[in-house]
Motif scaffolding. Structure first.
Motif, short mmCIF file in Angstrom:
data_model
loop_
_atom_site.label_atom_id
_atom_site.label_comp_id
_atom_site.label_asym_id
_atom_site.label_seq_id
_atom_site.Cartn_x
_atom_site.Cartn_y
_atom_site.Cartn_z
N GLU A 63 4.95 31.87 7.13
CA GLU A 63 3.65 32.56 6.99
C GLU A 63 2.50 31.57 7.13
O GLU A 63 1.49 31.85 7.77
CB GLU A 63 3.58 33.29 5.65
CG GLU A 63 2.25 34.00 5.41
CD GLU A 63 1.90 35.03 6.48
OE1 GLU A 63 0.70 35.23 6.74
OE2 GLU A 63 2.82 35.63 7.07
N GLU A 67 -0.42 31.69 9.94
CA GLU A 67 -1.83 31.70 9.57
C GLU A 67 -2.60 30.59 10.29
O GLU A 67 -3.69 30.82 10.81
CB GLU A 67 -1.99 31.55 8.06
CG GLU A 67 -3.44 31.61 7.61
CD GLU A 67 -3.59 31.43 6.12
OE1 GLU A 67 -4.47 30.66 5.71
OE2 GLU A 67 -2.81 32.07 5.36
N GLN A 71 -5.78 31.06 13.36
CA GLN A 71 -7.16 30.60 13.21
C GLN A 71 -7.81 30.26 14.54
O GLN A 71 -9.04 30.12 14.62
CB GLN A 71 -7.22 29.42 12.26
CG GLN A 71 -6.91 29.77 10.82
CD GLN A 71 -7.79 30.88 10.29
OE1 GLN A 71 -9.01 30.83 10.39
NE2 GLN A 71 -7.17 31.91 9.73
N THR A 76 -9.71 36.68 14.16
CA THR A 76 -9.02 36.44 12.89
C THR A 76 -10.04 36.35 11.75
O THR A 76 -11.01 35.59 11.84
CB THR A 76 -8.21 35.14 12.96
OG1 THR A 76 -7.21 35.27 13.96
CG2 THR A 76 -7.55 34.83 11.63
#
Length: 188
Positions: A63, A67, A71, A76
């Protein structure tokens, strides 16, 4: 290539779960230096505060990797004051050596303190030329993002970082507070 499928020679790669164990060891090294406390406003410091409780598990690390990769996309969601950024990891096979991020544009805060590019080399990999090589390798990425001259900053007393920036063609513009501000051509 080794069994991880990653090149043995240090190279920039998008964040990958394949360096999980080495990444955790690197973060332990940063924490041993005191990184990650509330006064640490670096990328590594923020990531330690926000993710160290979950990145020890494979699912938590996956995860975290997702993430970081997200970015780079404009759409996002991100905290106020943050801009899209492309994070790349400097790895040799399954060994995480450091990270570098290119912020796609400058806002007022980044123009003063953070700049377009920020990097960290894990403590046990320092003084081996990794930061200089990482910065050199990421300049084409910045160029592809439309950045013709990248703002790179360092603390006034960080002689090693100043040498890295200057070795990559950085030209000192000025000093603002405790930060030196350099412009590094991307070859555009």
């Amino acid at each position: 290539m080794d069994t991880s499928g990653l090149p043995r020679t240090p190279t920039l790669v998008p964040p990958t779960p394949q360096v999980h164990a080495s990444f955790l060891a690197a973060m332990a090294e940063f924490r041993a230096e005191g990184r990650g406390d509330r006064q640490d406003h670096t990328m590594v410091g923020r990531e330690i505060r926000e993710h160290c409780a979950t990145w020890h598990t494979p699912a938590g690390f996956d995860e975290f990797v997702r993430e970081l990769r997200s970015q780079a996309r404009e759409e996002t969601p991100r905290p106020a004051g943050f801009v899209p950024s492309t994070t790349l990891w400097w790895v040799a096979g399954p060994v995480y050596l450091g990270r570098i991020a290119v912020r796609h544009r400058l806002n007022q805060s980044l123009r003063e303190l953070g700049g377009h590019i920020g990097y960290d080399v894990r403590p046990t990999a320092r003084r081996r030329g990794h930061a200089t090589a990482m910065l050199r390798a990421v300049l084409p990425v910045a160029r592809d993002l439309g950045i013709t001259s990248a703002l790179v900053t360092c603390d006034v007393d960080n002689v090693a970082s100043r040498r890295v920036i200057e070795a990559n063609g950085g030209v000192l513009e000025d000093q603002r507070g405790d930060k030196l501000r350099f412009w590094v051509p991307t070859g555009a």
